[in-house]
Design a protein around this motif. Structure first.
Motif, short mmCIF file in Angstrom:
data_model
loop_
_atom_site.label_atom_id
_atom_site.label_comp_id
_atom_site.label_asym_id
_atom_site.label_seq_id
_atom_site.Cartn_x
_atom_site.Cartn_y
_atom_site.Cartn_z
N ALA A 1 0.85 -1.20 0.00
CA ALA A 1 0.00 0.00 0.00
C ALA A 1 0.87 1.24 0.00
O ALA A 1 2.05 1.19 0.41
CB ALA A 1 -0.92 0.02 1.22
N GLN A 2 0.29 2.32 -0.46
CA GLN A 2 0.92 3.64 -0.35
C GLN A 2 0.07 4.49 0.59
O GLN A 2 -1.16 4.48 0.52
CB GLN A 2 0.99 4.32 -1.72
N VAL A 3 0.73 5.19 1.50
CA VAL A 3 0.04 6.03 2.46
C VAL A 3 0.37 7.49 2.17
O VAL A 3 1.54 7.85 2.03
CB VAL A 3 0.45 5.71 3.91
N VAL A 4 -0.66 8.32 2.07
CA VAL A 4 -0.48 9.75 1.90
C VAL A 4 -1.04 10.44 3.14
O VAL A 4 -2.21 10.24 3.49
CB VAL A 4 -1.18 10.28 0.64
N VAL A 5 -0.20 11.19 3.84
CA VAL A 5 -0.65 11.97 5.00
C VAL A 5 -1.14 13.31 4.47
O VAL A 5 -0.34 14.19 4.14
CB VAL A 5 0.48 12.14 6.03
N GLU A 6 -2.45 13.47 4.38
CA GLU A 6 -3.04 14.67 3.79
C GLU A 6 -3.22 15.79 4.80
O GLU A 6 -3.36 16.95 4.43
CB GLU A 6 -4.38 14.31 3.15
N ALA A 7 -3.24 15.45 6.09
CA ALA A 7 -3.28 16.45 7.16
C ALA A 7 -2.56 15.87 8.36
O ALA A 7 -2.74 14.70 8.69
CB ALA A 7 -4.72 16.82 7.52
N GLY A 8 -1.73 16.68 9.00
CA GLY A 8 -0.91 16.21 10.10
C GLY A 8 0.52 15.95 9.64
O GLY A 8 0.87 16.12 8.47
#
Length: 273
Positions: free
Chosen positions: A220-227
């Protein structure tokens, strides 16, 4: 297998597959497997979300019956996620009972894939099987492919903030949105933790982006969009007497908000990155 909420551990009871085979030998018809979609269990408060290769199990439940909370953990609004039948996001599990620092650690909020404010626990777990102040679920909602809930477990902190979490299961991604408010003066920093199953790696892939890898394969790829996210060392107790090393994505909330998007391939055979 079971999800590791509260005092759950593998190797205690027979696995689902064993029970199904035993029932078949006795001529007892097993119940149908849950269908794709959101399977809400309002009497317990838990929910199963399944779409394509993804299955998420969500804890939008009270920590237990009011008359018996001895096996409760401070894990409100935690969840687990598997992809293609492989565990990806997990909770910490249970390695021991009794009175010890490890027992308190495993019952605490930081051991679970949910939000913690400062060093406090969302429910006041203490001793081996005791609970004082308890997080109470509010604003529970299930609609379409989205589920959400809030709890008041931080009501003794400055501003008496509420933690609200929503999950949106898309065809190729899970969006997890956390909000904490009001953010009053003196409120400690809050962190959303996503504990990965032992054996998985978390590799930086640019600003605010991470790859969840199993050796040479990207799950999986994780994108931190806030924080603000960072990889930190973690531990996992799949069964009594066993503690494995693991890694955790810890996302510090900014202005009371954290938002992550977990995206995967719908191909049943992930390719090396």
């Amino acid at each position: 297998g079971i999800a590791l909420f509260n005092d759950a551990a593998h190797g205690i009871a027979p696995a689902n597959a064993e029970l199904a085979h035993y029932a078949a030998r006795l001529g007892i018809a097993a119940g149908a497997a849950p269908a794709e979609g959101l399977t809400d269990l309002p009497d317990s408060g838990y929910l199963r979300a399944a779409r394509g290769p993804a299955v998420a199990l969500l804890d939008m439940a009270p920590i237990g019956p009011d008359y018996l909370v001895g096996h409760a953990h401070a894990d409100t609004l935690a969840f687990e996620l598997s992809l293609h039948g492989q565990r990806v996001i997990v909770n910490g599990g249970t390695s021991c009972y009794g009175l010890s620092a490890q027992r308190l650690l495993e019952r605490g909020t930081a051991w679970h894939s949910t939000v913690q404010v400062g060093d406090a626990d969302s429910s006041e777990v203490w001793s081996g099987f005791r609970v004082g102040r308890r997080a109470r679920i509010t604003q529970r909602s299930v609609s379409g492919w989205q589920a959400s809930a809030a709890h008041d477990g931080w009501r003794t902190l400055p501003g008496a903030p509420t933690h609200a979490r929503s999950w949106l299961l898309q065809a190729d991604a899970l969006l997890v949105d956390d909000r904490l408010g009001p953010v009053a003066d003196g409120l400690p920093a809050a962190v959303a933790r996503y504990h990965l199953a032992p054996g998985l790696q978390l590799r930086a892939d640019g600003d605010g982006r991470w790859l969840v890898c199993d050796g040479a394969c990207t799950l999986a790829q994780v994108v931190v969009e806030a924080g603000h996210g960072q990889a930190v060392a973690s531990s996992h107790a799949p069964r009594f007497g066993v503690i494995d090393t693991a890694v955790c994505l810890a996302v510090t909330l900014q202005a009371g908000r954290a938002r992550t998007r977990w995206r995967w391939t719908t191909d049943a055979h992930p390719v090396p990155h």
